[in-house]
Design a protein around this motif. Structure first.
Motif, PDB file in Angstrom:
ATOM      1  N   ALA A  36     -76.062  36.121  83.850  1.00 20.32           N
ATOM      2  CA  ALA A  36     -77.238  35.409  83.332  1.00 20.32           C
ATOM      3  C   ALA A  36     -78.409  35.504  84.317  1.00 20.32           C
ATOM      4  N   ARG A  50     -85.087  34.345  76.625  1.00 20.99           N
ATOM      5  CA  ARG A  50     -84.143  33.871  75.591  1.00 20.99           C
ATOM      6  C   ARG A  50     -82.955  34.826  75.584  1.00 20.99           C
ATOM      7  N   ILE A  51     -81.790  34.261  75.855  1.00 21.16           N
ATOM      8  CA  ILE A  51     -80.572  35.053  75.979  1.00 21.16           C
ATOM      9  C   ILE A  51     -79.566  34.581  74.941  1.00 21.16           C
ATOM     10  N   PHE A  86     -75.737  34.368  73.757  1.00 19.33           N
ATOM     11  CA  PHE A  86     -74.414  34.379  74.382  1.00 19.33           C
ATOM     12  C   PHE A  86     -73.379  34.440  73.277  1.00 19.33           C
ATOM     13  N   ARG A  91     -69.295  30.037  79.759  1.00 20.64           N
ATOM     14  CA  ARG A  91     -70.415  29.248  79.228  1.00 20.64           C
ATOM     15  C   ARG A  91     -70.996  28.362  80.331  1.00 20.64           C
ATOM     16  N   VAL A 133     -73.223  30.485  82.536  1.00 20.91           N
ATOM     17  CA  VAL A 133     -74.512  30.829  81.923  1.00 20.91           C
ATOM     18  C   VAL A 133     -75.443  29.628  81.970  1.00 20.91           C
ATOM     19  N   VAL A 134     -74.961  28.483  81.549  1.00 17.72           N
ATOM     20  CA  VAL A 134     -75.796  27.275  81.535  1.00 17.72           C
ATOM     21  C   VAL A 134     -76.235  26.928  82.959  1.00 17.72           C
ATOM     22  N   LEU A 136     -79.067  29.180  84.052  1.00 16.70           N
ATOM     23  CA  LEU A 136     -80.326  28.814  83.392  1.00 16.70           C
ATOM     24  C   LEU A 136     -80.945  27.586  84.061  1.00 16.70           C
ATOM     25  N   PRO A 189     -81.625  25.114  78.861  1.00 16.75           N
ATOM     26  CA  PRO A 189     -80.627  25.845  78.087  1.00 16.75           C
ATOM     27  C   PRO A 189     -80.774  25.645  76.572  1.00 16.75           C
ATOM     28  N   LEU A 221     -81.126  29.479  75.573  1.00 18.61           N
ATOM     29  CA  LEU A 221     -79.814  30.007  75.228  1.00 18.61           C
ATOM     30  C   LEU A 221     -79.572  29.933  73.724  1.00 18.61           C
ATOM     31  N   GLU A 255     -76.559  30.453  71.343  1.00 17.65           N
ATOM     32  CA  GLU A 255     -75.110  30.645  71.335  1.00 17.65           C
ATOM     33  C   GLU A 255     -74.645  31.105  69.957  1.00 17.65           C
TER      34      GLU A 255
END
Length: 174
Positions: free
Chosen positions: A13, A23-24, A26, A40, A43-44, A47, A54, A58, A60
């Motif tokens: 990330a 903006r990613i 996941f 997870r 990733v959070v 961010l 997030p 993010l 998801e």
């Protein structure tokens, strides 16, 4: 013995954030699978550490299965969502990334220009794809040696948290 999946996902990330992705997506499996929950969390955490919200940064997408078909279906669902698309996808494993790459190619979304993709595991085919896949590598040889030592009784039982590394290839940094 385990791999620090929180750190591995944070590396992925952070790499995407460093490239300017705001903006990613996941693509992740169920939280009942420890690796999915840990990734997870990573990733959070990345961010938040980068000052991103997030909830905004993010996207998801739940995977029905942790394989190429699951990655393809999740990517198709992502592309069908209303609103602006993320500019990067982080996949919980390389098999789902394989499916994501297939759908992006079919949709004429060039990787990484239109969408960066990062996987996890750095399986053998990752470097051999038409667009070589950026992936988080697990230290499989070291894990194997430690497991063999334990099985043969030559090593002391201990809790070991192996450290992954990010292998950057063309799918994220073309």
């Amino acid at each position: 013995m385990a791999v620090d999946d929180v750190r591995g996902a944070a590396l992925a990330a952070a790499h995407l954030l460093d490239l300017g992705h705001e903006r990613i997506a996941f693509l992740n499996g169920p939280a009942t699978i420890r690796q999915c929950a840990d990734r997870r969390q990573g990733v959070v955490g990345a961010l938040v550490a980068a000052g991103q919200d997030p909830g905004r940064a993010l996207v998801e997408v739940a995977l029905e299965s942790l394989n190429a078909d699951g990655g393809a279906r999740a990517t198709a669902a992502l592309l069908d969502r209303p609103g602006p698309l993320p500019t990067a996808i982080f996949c919980v494993n390389d098999l789902t990334a394989l499916g994501a790459l297939r759908v992006l190619r079919e949709a004429d979304l060039p990787v990484p220009r239109a969408m960066a993709v990062v996987g996890y595991d750095d399986v053998n085919f990752a470097a051999e794809l038409a667009v070589p896949l950026t992936s988080v590598r697990q230290p499989s040889h070291e894990i194997g040696w430690r497991a063999a030592d334990l099985l043969l009784g030559t090593g002391e039982p201990e809790q070991v948290l192996f450290q992954p590394e990010l292998v950057v290839r063309a799918s994220s940094a073309g």
